[in-house]
Motif scaffolding. Structure first.
Motif, mmCIF file in Angstrom:
data_model
loop_
_atom_site.group_PDB
_atom_site.id
_atom_site.type_symbol
_atom_site.label_atom_id
_atom_site.label_comp_id
_atom_site.label_asym_id
_atom_site.label_seq_id
_atom_site.Cartn_x
_atom_site.Cartn_y
_atom_site.Cartn_z
ATOM 1 N N LEU A 29 -13.634 -5.332 2.680
ATOM 2 C CA LEU A 29 -13.934 -3.953 2.124
ATOM 3 C C LEU A 29 -14.696 -4.044 1.425
ATOM 4 C CD1 LEU A 29 -9.640 -2.507 2.479
ATOM 5 C CD2 LEU A 29 -11.087 -2.857 3.950
ATOM 6 N N GLU A 30 -15.483 -2.518 1.717
ATOM 7 C CA GLU A 30 -16.452 -2.724 0.122
ATOM 8 C C GLU A 30 -16.013 -2.571 -1.158
ATOM 9 O OE1 GLU A 30 -20.020 0.256 -0.206
ATOM 10 O OE2 GLU A 30 -18.997 0.541 0.688
ATOM 11 N N GLN A 31 -16.303 -3.095 -1.782
ATOM 12 C CA GLN A 31 -15.761 -3.291 -3.217
ATOM 13 C C GLN A 31 -15.534 -1.761 -4.052
ATOM 14 O OE1 GLN A 31 -19.029 -4.976 -6.362
ATOM 15 N NE2 GLN A 31 -16.863 -5.678 -7.959
ATOM 16 N N GLY A 32 -14.156 -1.941 -4.341
ATOM 17 C CA GLY A 32 -13.543 -0.997 -5.064
ATOM 18 C C GLY A 32 -13.004 -0.277 -4.140
ATOM 19 N N LEU A 33 -12.535 -0.314 -2.733
ATOM 20 C CA LEU A 33 -11.644 -0.069 -1.943
ATOM 21 C C LEU A 33 -10.521 -0.489 -1.815
ATOM 22 C CD1 LEU A 33 -13.849 0.738 1.296
ATOM 23 C CD2 LEU A 33 -13.164 2.150 -0.787
ATOM 24 N N GLY A 34 -10.186 -1.762 -2.685
ATOM 25 C CA GLY A 34 -8.366 -1.908 -2.338
ATOM 26 C C GLY A 34 -8.755 -2.874 -2.010
ATOM 27 N N LYS A 35 -8.450 -3.980 -1.767
ATOM 28 C CA LYS A 35 -8.274 -5.103 -0.915
ATOM 29 C C LYS A 35 -7.487 -5.815 -1.251
ATOM 30 C CE LYS A 35 -11.824 -7.410 -1.791
ATOM 31 N NZ LYS A 35 -12.959 -5.963 -2.189
ATOM 32 N N THR A 36 -6.773 -5.652 -3.102
ATOM 33 C CA THR A 36 -5.480 -7.062 -3.130
ATOM 34 C C THR A 36 -4.541 -6.409 -2.975
ATOM 35 O OG1 THR A 36 -7.608 -7.021 -5.381
ATOM 36 C CG2 THR A 36 -4.834 -7.598 -5.741
ATOM 37 N N TRP A 37 -4.878 -4.808 -3.726
ATOM 38 C CA TRP A 37 -3.038 -4.603 -2.553
ATOM 39 C C TRP A 37 -2.726 -4.257 -1.372
ATOM 40 C CZ3 TRP A 37 -2.337 2.042 -2.721
ATOM 41 C CH2 TRP A 37 -1.057 2.114 -2.448
ATOM 42 N N PRO A 38 -3.295 -4.466 -0.087
ATOM 43 C CA PRO A 38 -2.491 -4.930 1.268
ATOM 44 C C PRO A 38 -2.484 -7.021 1.111
ATOM 45 C CG PRO A 38 -4.415 -4.500 1.285
ATOM 46 C CD PRO A 38 -3.690 -3.831 0.228
ATOM 47 N N ALA A 39 -3.002 -7.423 0.385
ATOM 48 C CA ALA A 39 -2.524 -8.498 0.123
ATOM 49 C C ALA A 39 -1.556 -8.958 -0.012
ATOM 50 C CB ALA A 39 -4.067 -9.353 -0.392
ATOM 51 N N ILE A 40 -1.367 -8.557 -1.196
ATOM 52 C CA ILE A 40 -0.233 -9.515 -2.756
ATOM 53 C C ILE A 40 1.131 -7.757 -1.637
ATOM 54 C CG2 ILE A 40 1.287 -8.007 -4.419
ATOM 55 C CD1 ILE A 40 -1.571 -8.419 -5.841
ATOM 56 N N ILE A 41 1.150 -7.558 -1.046
ATOM 57 C CA ILE A 41 2.258 -6.578 -0.424
ATOM 58 C C ILE A 41 2.007 -7.570 1.056
ATOM 59 C CG2 ILE A 41 2.981 -4.631 0.553
ATOM 60 C CD1 ILE A 41 2.864 -4.107 -2.593
ATOM 61 N N SER A 42 1.509 -8.030 1.168
ATOM 62 C CA SER A 42 1.515 -9.399 2.805
ATOM 63 C C SER A 42 2.839 -9.987 2.258
ATOM 64 C CB SER A 42 0.452 -9.502 3.485
ATOM 65 O OG SER A 42 0.054 -10.126 2.315
ATOM 66 N N HIS A 43 2.529 -10.528 1.166
ATOM 67 C CA HIS A 43 3.984 -11.488 0.758
ATOM 68 C C HIS A 43 4.745 -10.970 0.606
ATOM 69 C CE1 HIS A 43 6.152 -14.356 -2.213
ATOM 70 N NE2 HIS A 43 6.329 -13.444 -2.389
ATOM 71 N N VAL A 44 4.950 -9.651 0.745
ATOM 72 C CA VAL A 44 6.228 -9.037 0.590
ATOM 73 C C VAL A 44 7.140 -9.529 2.146
ATOM 74 C CG1 VAL A 44 8.537 -7.001 -0.218
ATOM 75 C CG2 VAL A 44 6.815 -8.226 -1.506
ATOM 76 N N ALA A 45 6.434 -8.211 3.037
ATOM 77 C CA ALA A 45 6.123 -8.114 4.381
ATOM 78 C C ALA A 45 6.500 -9.335 5.777
ATOM 79 C CB ALA A 45 4.796 -7.846 5.025
ATOM 80 N N LEU A 46 5.609 -10.586 4.805
ATOM 81 C CA LEU A 46 5.659 -11.735 5.475
ATOM 82 C C LEU A 46 7.150 -12.533 4.797
ATOM 83 C CD1 LEU A 46 2.546 -13.236 6.091
ATOM 84 C CD2 LEU A 46 3.959 -12.336 7.619
ATOM 85 N N PRO A 47 7.513 -13.315 5.847
ATOM 86 C CA PRO A 47 9.074 -14.270 5.069
ATOM 87 C C PRO A 47 8.066 -15.279 4.152
ATOM 88 C CG PRO A 47 8.121 -15.266 7.723
ATOM 89 C CD PRO A 47 7.143 -14.367 7.222
ATOM 90 N N SER A 48 7.883 -15.200 3.208
ATOM 91 C CA SER A 48 6.569 -15.619 2.607
ATOM 92 C C SER A 48 7.683 -16.275 1.320
ATOM 93 C CB SER A 48 5.794 -14.489 1.556
ATOM 94 O OG SER A 48 4.541 -14.918 3.102
ATOM 95 N N LYS A 49 8.159 -17.184 0.973
ATOM 96 C CA LYS A 49 8.623 -17.695 -0.434
ATOM 97 C C LYS A 49 7.956 -17.866 -1.503
ATOM 98 C CE LYS A 49 12.183 -16.642 1.172
ATOM 99 N NZ LYS A 49 13.343 -15.304 0.711
ATOM 100 N N ARG A 50 6.281 -18.781 -1.207
ATOM 101 C CA ARG A 50 5.560 -19.121 -1.849
ATOM 102 C C ARG A 50 4.050 -19.030 -0.749
ATOM 103 N NH1 ARG A 50 6.849 -25.397 -2.449
ATOM 104 N NH2 ARG A 50 9.105 -25.136 -3.841
ATOM 105 N N THR A 51 3.368 -17.778 -1.747
ATOM 106 C CA THR A 51 2.008 -17.214 -1.988
ATOM 107 C C THR A 51 0.548 -18.776 -3.216
ATOM 108 O OG1 THR A 51 2.657 -15.639 -1.016
ATOM 109 C CG2 THR A 51 -0.050 -15.682 -1.883
ATOM 110 N N LEU A 52 -0.525 -19.430 -2.456
ATOM 111 C CA LEU A 52 -1.254 -19.454 -2.782
ATOM 112 C C LEU A 52 -2.511 -18.277 -2.537
ATOM 113 C CD1 LEU A 52 -2.590 -21.979 -4.953
ATOM 114 C CD2 LEU A 52 -3.312 -23.263 -2.251
ATOM 115 N N ILE A 53 -3.039 -18.521 -3.894
ATOM 116 C CA ILE A 53 -4.876 -17.274 -4.075
ATOM 117 C C ILE A 53 -5.089 -18.176 -4.780
ATOM 118 C CG2 ILE A 53 -4.954 -15.106 -5.233
ATOM 119 C CD1 ILE A 53 -1.881 -14.665 -5.353
ATOM 120 N N VAL A 54 -6.120 -18.548 -4.125
ATOM 121 C CA VAL A 54 -8.076 -18.488 -4.696
ATOM 122 C C VAL A 54 -8.586 -17.839 -5.147
ATOM 123 C CG1 VAL A 54 -9.247 -20.431 -4.419
ATOM 124 C CG2 VAL A 54 -6.722 -20.948 -2.944
ATOM 125 N N VAL A 55 -9.028 -17.327 -6.441
ATOM 126 C CA VAL A 55 -10.111 -16.522 -6.704
ATOM 127 C C VAL A 55 -10.998 -17.264 -7.738
ATOM 128 C CG1 VAL A 55 -8.234 -14.806 -7.198
ATOM 129 C CG2 VAL A 55 -8.365 -16.167 -9.033
#
Length: 277
Positions: A29-55
């Motif tokens: 997504l072009e800068q400013g369109l909000g990539k971070t939001w769905p990425a974070i919510i996918s932690h909840v939507a998936l059976p994720s107990k641990r998420t590694l974020i490289v930034v």
């Protein structure tokens, strides 16, 4: 829950849907369109107990703040403060946010390595930063991804197609090694060989033979959104002007009609390091 996704734009919902259906996908997504939001919510939507974020280092704090904004302050995010070689997330940490320049910290710590083996989701922000396959950080990331081969991988970028299309191969190969074959085969099939000033063959531009095939392959595992294409969904652009009256420092000489002596004195003052700072 619907409350976590309420207010999302359609392209953000498409990102989340891509992750859930295909167990991974690129958020381009072009800068400013909000990539971070769905990425974070996918932690909840998936059976994720641990998420590694490289930034990149400059966005580490903002990413942690966004996690707490979306999921609440009770969520356990590592690190709370600055970290050093030898530090590692506790067993109950849900997120670990680490700079791309400190990936070797993971590989040098047996405890950190073991924590990564239990990771279910890997988010790679600004994945175009790993386009150089010879870079140390690219090699470290490849080793880390090998520790959690079944983890969902989400590369994100505001510039998915860099100036040289050949640079697309490495970030995509890191996350989806099944998408293309080897680098050499990718270059021969999609890119045009050019001889550079050193006499070596370089691959930069598309050769025009399989452009549509490349587009279909990449679009099948990614979402691309631009501001121009989604302008009708975005809030109207606004420009605000705020006027302030600056207080002049004591002894300030107006530049209107300074004398020669005044101009020389001001130049001497500006030459001092303290004044420059």
């Amino acid at each position: 829950g619907r409350g976590l996704t309420q207010g999302m734009y359609p392209f953000q919902e498409e990102c989340l849907s891509l992750t859930l259906k295909h167990k991974g996908g690129g958020y381009f997504l072009e800068q400013g369109l909000g990539k971070t939001w769905p990425a974070i919510i996918s932690h909840v939507a998936l059976p994720s107990k641990r998420t590694l974020i490289v930034v990149p280092p400059r966005v580490a704090y903002d990413f942690k703040a966004e996690i707490r904004k979306r999921l609440g302050k009770a969520v356990k995010v590592w690190p709370e403060k600055a970290y050093a070689l030898g530090d590692c997330p506790p067993d109950d940490a849900e997120f670990a946010v680490i700079s791309k320049h400190r990936l070797h910290y993971i590989l040098k710590s047996a405890v950190f390595t073991e924590w990564v083996r239990g990771v279910h989701l890997v988010i790679i922000d600004e994945c175009q930063g790993f386009k150089n396959y010879k870079a140390a950080c690219t090699g470290f990331l490849k080793e880390i991804l090998a520790l959690c081969p079944h983890a969902v991988r989400t590369p994100m970028s505001g510039t998915p197609l860099p100036d040289r299309v050949g640079d697309l191969y490495q970030p995509m190969d890191l996350c989806y090694p099944w998408l293309f074959s080897t680098r050499d085969k990718f270059n021969v099939r999609y890119l045009k060989p050019e001889r550079n000033s050193g006499g070596f063959i370089a691959y930069k531009e598309l050769n025009g033979r399989h452009d549509e095939e490349l587009r279909e392959r990449v679009s099948g595992i990614s979402v691309r959104a631009t501001k121009e294409a989604n302008a009708h969904l975005l809030p109207p652009f606004s420009l605000s002007r705020l006027e302030v009256e600056a207080k002049l420092p004591k002894g300030y000489v107006s530049p209107a009609e300074p004398t020669r002596e005044q101009a020389e004195a001001e130049m001497l003052m500006l030459a001092k390091p303290k004044a420059l700072a």
